[in-house]
Design a protein around this motif. Structure first.
Motif, PDB file in Angstrom:
ATOM      1  N   GLU A  89       0.805  -1.223   0.000  1.00 36.79           N
ATOM      2  CA  GLU A  89       0.000   0.000   0.000  1.00 36.79           C
ATOM      3  C   GLU A  89       0.840   1.275   0.000  1.00 36.79           C
ATOM      4  O   GLU A  89       0.316   2.357  -0.254  1.00 36.79           O
ATOM      5  N   GLY A  90       2.089   1.184   0.337  1.00 32.66           N
ATOM      6  CA  GLY A  90       2.908   2.397   0.359  1.00 32.66           C
ATOM      7  C   GLY A  90       4.032   2.278   1.358  1.00 32.66           C
ATOM      8  O   GLY A  90       4.250   1.231   1.975  1.00 32.66           O
ATOM      9  N   ALA A  91       4.778   3.377   1.503  1.00 29.39           N
ATOM     10  CA  ALA A  91       5.934   3.364   2.398  1.00 29.39           C
ATOM     11  C   ALA A  91       6.031   4.677   3.155  1.00 29.39           C
ATOM     12  O   ALA A  91       5.435   5.694   2.772  1.00 29.39           O
ATOM     13  N   ILE A  92       6.776   4.642   4.241  1.00 31.80           N
ATOM     14  CA  ILE A  92       7.096   5.830   5.018  1.00 31.80           C
ATOM     15  C   ILE A  92       8.588   6.090   4.897  1.00 31.80           C
ATOM     16  O   ILE A  92       9.398   5.188   5.121  1.00 31.80           O
ATOM     17  N   LEU A  93       8.947   7.295   4.543  1.00 31.11           N
ATOM     18  CA  LEU A  93      10.347   7.711   4.531  1.00 31.11           C
ATOM     19  C   LEU A  93      10.557   8.606   5.735  1.00 31.11           C
ATOM     20  O   LEU A  93      10.035   9.720   5.800  1.00 31.11           O
ATOM     21  N   ALA A  94      11.292   8.089   6.709  1.00 29.64           N
ATOM     22  CA  ALA A  94      11.559   8.831   7.941  1.00 29.64           C
ATOM     23  C   ALA A  94      12.961   9.402   7.894  1.00 29.64           C
ATOM     24  O   ALA A  94      13.895   8.743   7.424  1.00 29.64           O
ATOM     25  N   GLY A  95      13.123  10.621   8.369  1.00 33.79           N
ATOM     26  CA  GLY A  95      14.428  11.258   8.380  1.00 33.79           C
ATOM     27  C   GLY A  95      14.736  11.899   9.714  1.00 33.79           C
ATOM     28  O   GLY A  95      13.824  12.310  10.448  1.00 33.79           O
ATOM     29  N   GLY A  96      16.019  11.953  10.047  1.00 36.71           N
ATOM     30  CA  GLY A  96      16.443  12.567  11.294  1.00 36.71           C
ATOM     31  C   GLY A  96      16.834  11.547  12.344  1.00 36.71           C
ATOM     32  O   GLY A  96      16.102  10.580  12.572  1.00 36.71           O
ATOM     33  N   PRO A  97      17.967  11.749  13.020  1.00 40.28           N
ATOM     34  CA  PRO A  97      18.457  10.766  13.997  1.00 40.28           C
ATOM     35  C   PRO A  97      17.489  10.468  15.129  1.00 40.28           C
ATOM     36  O   PRO A  97      17.396   9.330  15.582  1.00 40.28           O
ATOM     37  N   LEU A  98      16.773  11.473  15.606  1.00 42.54           N
ATOM     38  CA  LEU A  98      15.879  11.257  16.749  1.00 42.54           C
ATOM     39  C   LEU A  98      14.839  10.195  16.449  1.00 42.54           C
ATOM     40  O   LEU A  98      14.462   9.416  17.336  1.00 42.54           O
ATOM     41  N   LEU A  99      14.374  10.152  15.218  1.00 43.98           N
ATOM     42  CA  LEU A  99      13.364   9.168  14.836  1.00 43.98           C
ATOM     43  C   LEU A  99      14.006   7.874  14.343  1.00 43.98           C
ATOM     44  O   LEU A  99      13.590   6.775  14.728  1.00 43.98           O
ATOM     45  N   VAL A 100      15.041   7.985  13.522  1.00 44.01           N
ATOM     46  CA  VAL A 100      15.630   6.816  12.888  1.00 44.01           C
ATOM     47  C   VAL A 100      16.313   5.906  13.904  1.00 44.01           C
ATOM     48  O   VAL A 100      16.315   4.686  13.744  1.00 44.01           O
ATOM     49  N   ARG A 101      16.877   6.462  14.961  1.00 43.21           N
ATOM     50  CA  ARG A 101      17.572   5.627  15.938  1.00 43.21           C
ATOM     51  C   ARG A 101      16.635   4.636  16.627  1.00 43.21           C
ATOM     52  O   ARG A 101      17.067   3.569  17.071  1.00 43.21           O
ATOM     53  N   GLY A 102      15.370   4.987  16.724  1.00 41.57           N
ATOM     54  CA  GLY A 102      14.400   4.045  17.286  1.00 41.57           C
ATOM     55  C   GLY A 102      14.259   2.819  16.401  1.00 41.57           C
ATOM     56  O   GLY A 102      14.238   1.683  16.889  1.00 41.57           O
ATOM     57  N   PHE A 103      14.163   3.041  15.083  1.00 43.76           N
ATOM     58  CA  PHE A 103      14.088   1.913  14.154  1.00 43.76           C
ATOM     59  C   PHE A 103      15.403   1.132  14.145  1.00 43.76           C
ATOM     60  O   PHE A 103      15.411  -0.093  14.016  1.00 43.76           O
ATOM     61  N   LEU A 104      16.516   1.848  14.304  1.00 40.75           N
ATOM     62  CA  LEU A 104      17.812   1.192  14.322  1.00 40.75           C
ATOM     63  C   LEU A 104      17.952   0.264  15.524  1.00 40.75           C
ATOM     64  O   LEU A 104      18.558  -0.806  15.433  1.00 40.75           O
ATOM     65  N   SER A 105      17.368   0.653  16.659  1.00 42.37           N
ATOM     66  CA  SER A 105      17.396  -0.215  17.847  1.00 42.37           C
ATOM     67  C   SER A 105      16.661  -1.520  17.582  1.00 42.37           C
ATOM     68  O   SER A 105      17.108  -2.596  17.996  1.00 42.37           O
ATOM     69  N   LEU A 106      15.523  -1.430  16.902  1.00 43.86           N
ATOM     70  CA  LEU A 106      14.781  -2.636  16.537  1.00 43.86           C
ATOM     71  C   LEU A 106      15.622  -3.505  15.612  1.00 43.86           C
ATOM     72  O   LEU A 106      15.677  -4.735  15.775  1.00 43.86           O
TER      73      LEU A 106
END
Length: 351
Positions: free
Chosen positions: A249-266
């Motif tokens: 259905e689509g994608a999310i493009l997230a930018g910025g360390p404050l947000l991306v680091r959460g996904f990186l932890s996962l």
């Protein structure tokens, strides 16, 4: 016959041009067709030889007699069809260098104009710190072509490391494009990690892609289950499905360390619970699961080198050294650098 390139420069000269040019030098001014014929060259090679030597600047068309001054002033003089004058090779070389300098100056000027134009056009579009600061951006994308373009864009922007996980396996990926991109990024010293499902390793077509990536030096691991399709570049960008249960259905493009680091932890959690794939075939990895770059950093760390010296030896930035040591500590389950060195020694990783 001619080996000149599109820009007028010459490639590797035909060996037959050497004696031909030597004879032309001996004569000074001569009938080119007559000299070529004396060497027994076929008539069809006449124009190729002439074009090649002119392109190299070793001969110039001229006339059998001197031109009168008034003929030169009113442009009435034209060279004979076959008469040429030889040019000293040193002069020809200096002229070629001057032409190349002029060409480079032109390209540099064009590049400078392009840079200035882009800087002007993007000045109002880029927020301060948008590439390396703490701004958070989120873009929902539903057009498939735009998703592919966003993926290409963030991967091209990789500076340190890229991480990906594919619960659907590599079936939808273009192997040639993946391997070409992997090779280019690895040559730049970028670390690439990729997670796949264990069941993909049992599918011949998919397993072949995993093997080829591992052979190049990509760190590949497999896990029984993966929660979501995800691509993370450094700690700056993350691309993931708009709806995990409906990735089409689509994608999310997230930018910025404050947000991306959460996904990186996962991602890190999934990575450390996964199983290394292809260690037996990857040429730059050992049984310890470390890349060659990580192993070198570990050895230097154990030798007591400071981060600055490690960075110089590896030819990387201090940020990269910090990341490498952090990865080694995580791999060893160590809470300090000293503990990492002790554990690596006990495990025989420094042998």
């Amino acid at each position: 016959m001619s080996t000149t390139g599109e820009a007028g420069g010459a490639g590797r000269a035909d060996h037959r041009l050497v004696p031909l040019y030597q004879e032309l030098r001996r004569r000074g001014v001569s009938d080119f067709a007559e000299v070529v014929a004396s060497f027994g060259f076929p008539p069809e090679e006449y124009e190729g030889c002439r074009t090649e030597l002119i392109a190299l600047g070793l001969i110039v068309p001229t006339s059998g007699t001197h031109a009168a001054q008034d003929e030169l002033q009113d442009a009435a003089w034209v060279p004979d069809g076959n008469t040429v004058a030889s040019v000293d090779p040193e002069i020809a070389l200096l002229r070629a260098i001057d032409r190349e300098r002029a060409r480079l100056r032109k390209h540099l000027a064009e590049a400078d104009r392009t840079y200035s134009t882009l800087e002007t056009l993007t000045a109002t579009l880029l927020r301060p710190g948008s590439l390396s600061g703490s701004d958070v951006t989120v873009e929902a994308i539903t057009d498939y072509r735009r998703i592919q373009q966003a993926l290409e864009d963030i991967l091209d922007a990789t500076q340190e490391t890229s991480c990906s996980m594919y619960p659907t396996g590599p079936a939808r990926q273009n192997p040639e494009r993946i391997l070409r991109r992997d090779r280019g990024k690895l040559d730049q010293g970028i670390r690439i990690r990729s997670l796949y499902r264990s069941q993909d390793a049992g599918v011949p077509e998919a397993a072949e892609v995993l093997h080829m990536r591992a052979e190049l030096g990509v760190e590949v691991r497999v896990a029984p289950e993966l929660p979501i399709t995800m691509v993370i570049v450094d700690d700056q960008y993350a691309l993931l499905p708009l709806r995990p249960d409906a990735p089409g259905e689509g994608a999310i493009l997230a930018g910025g360390p404050l947000l991306v680091r959460g996904f990186l932890s996962l991602y890190e959690h999934c990575w450390h619970t996964a199983t290394p794939f292809g260690d037996d075939i990857a040429p730059d990895r050992g049984g310890d699961g470390l890349s060659e770059q990580q192993r070198n950093a570990l050895r230097m760390l154990a030798d007591g080198m400071k981060d600055e010296k490690i960075a110089r030896h590896l030819g990387v930035s201090l940020r990269t050294v910090s990341r490498l040591i952090s990865e080694v500590m995580q791999e060893l389950g160590a809470t300090s650098r000293f503990e990492a060195g002790v554990r690596a020694l006990r495990l025989g990783w420094l042998d």
